[in-house]
Design an enzyme around this catalytic site. Structure first.
Site, PDB file in Angstrom:
ATOM      1  N   LYS A 124      -3.167   1.086   8.688  1.00  0.00           N
ATOM      2  CA  LYS A 124      -3.513   0.133   7.631  1.00  0.00           C
ATOM      3  C   LYS A 124      -2.340  -0.809   7.387  1.00  0.00           C
ATOM      4  O   LYS A 124      -1.187  -0.374   7.318  1.00  0.00           O
ATOM      5  CB  LYS A 124      -3.867   0.865   6.329  1.00  0.00           C
ATOM      6  CG  LYS A 124      -5.056   1.793   6.450  1.00  0.00           C
ATOM      7  CD  LYS A 124      -5.337   2.536   5.156  1.00  0.00           C
ATOM      8  CE  LYS A 124      -5.992   1.676   4.124  1.00  0.00           C
ATOM      9  NZ  LYS A 124      -6.419   2.461   2.939  1.00  0.00           N
ATOM     10  N   ARG A 151      -7.569  -7.199  -9.116  1.00  0.00           N
ATOM     11  CA  ARG A 151      -8.400  -8.384  -9.335  1.00  0.00           C
ATOM     12  C   ARG A 151      -9.791  -7.925  -9.732  1.00  0.00           C
ATOM     13  O   ARG A 151     -10.099  -6.738  -9.717  1.00  0.00           O
ATOM     14  CB  ARG A 151      -8.494  -9.212  -8.052  1.00  0.00           C
ATOM     15  CG  ARG A 151      -8.960  -8.389  -6.841  1.00  0.00           C
ATOM     16  CD  ARG A 151      -9.200  -9.221  -5.617  1.00  0.00           C
ATOM     17  NE  ARG A 151      -9.310  -8.433  -4.406  1.00  0.00           N
ATOM     18  CZ  ARG A 151     -10.399  -7.786  -4.000  1.00  0.00           C
ATOM     19  NH1 ARG A 151     -11.486  -7.807  -4.746  1.00  0.00           N
ATOM     20  NH2 ARG A 151     -10.408  -7.106  -2.857  1.00  0.00           N
ATOM     21  N   LYS A 187       0.802  -1.212   0.000  1.00  0.00           N
ATOM     22  CA  LYS A 187       0.000   0.000   0.000  1.00  0.00           C
ATOM     23  C   LYS A 187       0.842   1.272   0.000  1.00  0.00           C
ATOM     24  O   LYS A 187       0.432   2.298  -0.532  1.00  0.00           O
ATOM     25  CB  LYS A 187      -0.956  -0.014   1.199  1.00  0.00           C
ATOM     26  CG  LYS A 187      -1.942  -1.188   1.200  1.00  0.00           C
ATOM     27  CD  LYS A 187      -2.796  -1.186  -0.043  1.00  0.00           C
ATOM     28  CE  LYS A 187      -3.881  -2.249  -0.018  1.00  0.00           C
ATOM     29  NZ  LYS A 187      -3.380  -3.612  -0.221  1.00  0.00           N
ATOM     30  N   HIS A 191     -16.933   6.171  -0.127  1.00  0.00           N
ATOM     31  CA  HIS A 191     -15.929   5.279  -0.715  1.00  0.00           C
ATOM     32  C   HIS A 191     -16.331   5.054  -2.173  1.00  0.00           C
ATOM     33  O   HIS A 191     -17.362   4.446  -2.456  1.00  0.00           O
ATOM     34  CB  HIS A 191     -15.904   3.949   0.043  1.00  0.00           C
ATOM     35  CG  HIS A 191     -14.837   3.009  -0.413  1.00  0.00           C
ATOM     36  ND1 HIS A 191     -14.150   2.182   0.446  1.00  0.00           N
ATOM     37  CD2 HIS A 191     -14.332   2.734  -1.629  1.00  0.00           C
ATOM     38  CE1 HIS A 191     -13.277   1.462  -0.222  1.00  0.00           C
ATOM     39  NE2 HIS A 191     -13.381   1.779  -1.493  1.00  0.00           N
ATOM     40  N   GLY A 232     -10.081  -4.815   5.243  1.00  0.00           N
ATOM     41  CA  GLY A 232     -10.352  -4.343   6.593  1.00  0.00           C
ATOM     42  C   GLY A 232      -9.497  -4.983   7.671  1.00  0.00           C
ATOM     43  O   GLY A 232      -9.554  -4.571   8.825  1.00  0.00           O
ATOM     44  N   GLU A 245      -6.090   3.068  -2.555  1.00  0.00           N
ATOM     45  CA  GLU A 245      -5.445   1.816  -2.926  1.00  0.00           C
ATOM     46  C   GLU A 245      -5.962   1.342  -4.279  1.00  0.00           C
ATOM     47  O   GLU A 245      -6.902   1.914  -4.839  1.00  0.00           O
ATOM     48  CB  GLU A 245      -5.690   0.726  -1.874  1.00  0.00           C
ATOM     49  CG  GLU A 245      -7.152   0.321  -1.722  1.00  0.00           C
ATOM     50  CD  GLU A 245      -7.361  -0.718  -0.637  1.00  0.00           C
ATOM     51  OE1 GLU A 245      -6.371  -1.140  -0.011  1.00  0.00           O
ATOM     52  OE2 GLU A 245      -8.513  -1.098  -0.404  1.00  0.00           O
ATOM     53  N   GLU A 248      -2.421   6.863   7.808  1.00  0.00           N
ATOM     54  CA  GLU A 248      -3.126   7.813   6.944  1.00  0.00           C
ATOM     55  C   GLU A 248      -3.980   8.729   7.792  1.00  0.00           C
ATOM     56  O   GLU A 248      -4.511   8.323   8.844  1.00  0.00           O
ATOM     57  CB  GLU A 248      -4.055   7.082   5.963  1.00  0.00           C
ATOM     58  CG  GLU A 248      -3.387   6.516   4.748  1.00  0.00           C
ATOM     59  CD  GLU A 248      -4.395   5.949   3.773  1.00  0.00           C
ATOM     60  OE1 GLU A 248      -3.970   5.601   2.668  1.00  0.00           O
ATOM     61  OE2 GLU A 248      -5.604   5.854   4.093  1.00  0.00           O
ATOM     62  N   ASN A 268      -7.050  -2.400  -6.146  1.00  0.00           N
ATOM     63  CA  ASN A 268      -7.266  -3.842  -6.059  1.00  0.00           C
ATOM     64  C   ASN A 268      -6.961  -4.468  -7.415  1.00  0.00           C
ATOM     65  O   ASN A 268      -7.597  -4.134  -8.419  1.00  0.00           O
ATOM     66  CB  ASN A 268      -8.706  -4.155  -5.649  1.00  0.00           C
ATOM     67  CG  ASN A 268      -8.962  -3.771  -4.206  1.00  0.00           C
ATOM     68  OD1 ASN A 268      -8.190  -4.104  -3.318  1.00  0.00           O
ATOM     69  ND2 ASN A 268     -10.038  -3.037  -3.966  1.00  0.00           N
TER      70      ASN A 268
END
Length: 449
Positions: A157, A292, A115, A207, A164, A288, A199, A290
């Site tokens: 994080k 996938r 990250k 979000h 999470g 971030e 952060e 992802n």
């Protein structure tokens, strides 16, 4: 590609097997002994028991998965989401074994999986990032010293994490050391890496994530946004498109930023660039990426008319993207995660046997699921039983369709989140899109009955 090993379970494994059949490919399913009666085993052309129930002995056993793929003369391996989907070592080992990994390259997974490195890459691409530490920490004291420059509240994080886990909100300096140690220990247990970064925490944000895709011919596109602000402890519960919180100018800026990042990375296959959005200031920040397909990808499929999983296979086979950048095509869609959890008991998992399972049907209703009547819900894996996706000409019609669908969703034997979602749709704040990522925890859960 001729034969594909599907390295997953549940509804995403079923989806991949259907795509194989559509494309004229043979499919090989793997299953743990706990999933001996799971539909993905029956649906595939071939099926192999990969190990006992614990994920580390089955779906996370990279060596066994690759050995099975090679032994059965597979050409490719599809990871789906979860398990090994974002494991760069697994992607690289698959490649070294002569298998096409149906996902991004291992280098991209590695760079975005860290990250801190992901933040640096985003900043280098000119994308605003959340104020935070320049690197991760494994010890609380130097991390606490860095926190003074960031300010409170702040978010801890896991550098190598997601979903999470290894994540904590620290409201005051006095709580920092204890919270850091908890986050670091959880990160080590979940990801084998105790490093945590810091952060700035924004208490009331949306979000927003942008669906992106790239191919090996230099094409990089976005497919608009999904709003994932209905969360509990950083776990998504409801996703929708388009976001009711964004104006057109912000929507375009966010999408352009996401494409800039994937172009910088020369990213191949499906991915999601995630942002937080502060409605009070109109600003957004990268958090971030992802690397996938996402659980909530059907939302994008419903509003753009694309088939993202089929496209993953096509791009992995070296083909050009079959679509260009686009936003929602004038329609709306909302996805509800139907989990085997009891919302009235703080979302406690509820494994057991489904005595009744009658999902709703309808023209604007889609249910992606591996569950069936008398299905035994195992306690070893993610609790999601199904995804209920509704679509409509606008958000209001989606909500009405969802209310009807949830009222017709017949399930018994285990507690599920169906009543939670039905209650959610009665709330004025959701109807008016006046929620934020902590709304469920702060303003909603106490009224669940």
């Amino acid at each position: 590609m001729r034969r594909v090993l599907v390295a997953n379970r549940g509804e995403i494994a079923l989806r991949a097997i259907r795509v194989c059949r559509h494309l004229g490919l043979e499919s090989v399913a793997v299953y743990s002994s706990a999933d001996a009666n799971s539909p993905h085993r029956w649906s595939a052309d071939h099926a192999v028991c990969i190990g006992p129930p614990p994920p580390k002995s089955s779906y996370l056993n990279a060596g066994a998965l690759i050995e099975t793929a090679v032994a059965l003369k597979c050409d490719a391996i599809y990871p789906g989401y979860g398990f090994l989907a974002e494991n760069h070592a697994f992607a690289e080992r698959s490649k070294q074994a002569g298998l096409t990994f149906i996902g991004p390259d291992s280098d991209a997974i590695a760079s975005m999986g860290d990250k801190v490195a992901a933040r640096q890459a985003a900043a280098a691409a000119g994308i605003p990032v959340v104020p935070g530490s320049e690197h991760g920490y494994t010890s609380a004291e130097p991390a606490k010293a860095a926190s003074a420059d960031i300010g409170f509240p702040l978010l801890l994080k896991a550098s190598a994490g997601g979903g999470g886990r290894g994540m904590r909100v620290v409201e005051r300096a006095e709580e920092f050391v204890a919270q850091f140690e908890q986050a670091s220990a959880e990160a080590l247990a979940a990801f084998g890496n105790a490093e945590v970064y810091l952060e700035r925490f924004f208490p009331q944000v949306r979000h927003i994530e942008i669906q992106v895709f790239g191919d090996r011919h230099g094409n990089y596109v976005h497919l608009g946004e999904r709003d994932c602000s209905v969360q509990r402890r950083h776990q998504k519960l409801v996703e929708e498109a388009p976001s009711p919180a964004l104006d057109d100018a912000t929507r375009r800026q966010m999408a352009e930023a996401a494409v800039a990042l994937v172009r910088t990375l020369k990213y191949v296959n499906a991915g999601t660039v995630e942002f937080i959005y502060d409605p009070s200031s109109g600003k957004f920040f990268f958090i971030e990426m992802n690397t996938r397909i996402q659980v909530e990808h059907p939302v994008t499929e419903m509003v753009t008319g694309t088939d993202l999983v089929t496209e993953q296979f096509r791009v992995a086979a070296g083909e050009r993207l079959s679509f260009g950048s686009s936003f929602a095509n004038g329609r709306s869609a909302i996805e509800f995660r139907i989990n085997a959890e009891d919302a009235s008991r703080d979302f406690q998992p509820s494994p057991g046997t489904l005595k009744r399972w009658r999902p709703p049907t309808g023209r604007e209703v889609r249910v992606d699921s591996h569950a069936y009547e008398n299905y035994a819900v195992p306690p070893y894996y993610d609790s999601m039983l199904a995804k209920l996706i509704v679509s409509g000409s606008d958000r209001a019609s989606c909500i009405e369709t969802a209310r009807s669908a949830l009222a017709r969703f017949q399930v018994s034997g285990v507690a599920t989140t169906v009543p939670f979602h039905a209650h959610l749709l009665q709330q004025t704040e959701f109807d008016r899109a006046e929620i934020h990522t902590r709304w469920i925890e702060r303003d909603f859960r106490m009224v669940i009955t």
